[in-house]
Scaffold this motif. Structure first.
Motif, mmCIF file in Angstrom:
data_model
loop_
_atom_site.group_PDB
_atom_site.id
_atom_site.type_symbol
_atom_site.label_atom_id
_atom_site.label_comp_id
_atom_site.label_asym_id
_atom_site.label_seq_id
_atom_site.Cartn_x
_atom_site.Cartn_y
_atom_site.Cartn_z
ATOM 1 N N LEU A 4 0.848 -1.172 0.000
ATOM 2 C CA LEU A 4 0.000 0.000 0.000
ATOM 3 C C LEU A 4 0.890 1.230 0.000
ATOM 4 N N LEU A 5 0.663 2.118 -0.952
ATOM 5 C CA LEU A 5 1.463 3.327 -1.089
ATOM 6 C C LEU A 5 0.594 4.536 -0.789
ATOM 7 N N ASP A 6 1.202 5.576 -0.237
ATOM 8 C CA ASP A 6 0.494 6.797 0.123
ATOM 9 C C ASP A 6 0.708 7.857 -0.959
ATOM 10 N N PRO A 7 -0.311 8.144 -1.784
ATOM 11 C CA PRO A 7 -0.143 9.118 -2.864
ATOM 12 C C PRO A 7 -0.077 10.567 -2.393
ATOM 13 N N SER A 8 -0.325 10.822 -1.115
ATOM 14 C CA SER A 8 -0.257 12.199 -0.621
ATOM 15 C C SER A 8 1.183 12.695 -0.498
ATOM 16 N N ILE A 9 2.154 11.769 -0.513
ATOM 17 C CA ILE A 9 3.570 12.128 -0.493
ATOM 18 C C ILE A 9 4.089 11.910 -1.911
ATOM 19 N N LYS A 10 4.429 13.000 -2.594
ATOM 20 C CA LYS A 10 4.734 12.931 -4.026
ATOM 21 C C LYS A 10 5.923 12.046 -4.382
ATOM 22 N N LYS A 11 7.025 12.141 -3.638
ATOM 23 C CA LYS A 11 8.203 11.312 -3.900
ATOM 24 C C LYS A 11 8.768 10.872 -2.561
#
Length: 60
Positions: free
Chosen positions: A18-25
């Motif tokens: 699961l990745l958090d898209p709110s952190i861009k990089k």
């Protein structure tokens, strides 16, 4: 959250994270859920879409 499937660079098993898209990089280390070896994960998002993903082994 964003679920992403890829192959472990050690055991070649298909795994998901699961990745958090709110952190861009971002770059972080997470253990493979199958073989427990550490993987350096580097996802990059743009407008909440995954535009780049790298999973590499950490030579120890």
């Amino acid at each position: 959250m964003y679920e992403h499937f890829f192959q472990c660079p050690y055991c070649w098993e298909d795994i998901s994270m699961l990745l958090d898209p709110s952190i861009k990089k971002q770059t972080y280390v997470e253990d493979c859920e199958v073989c427990c070896n550490p993987i350096e994960i580097t996802p990059e998002f743009q407008e909440n879409e995954l535009i780049a993903f790298n999973a590499r082994d950490i030579e120890q």
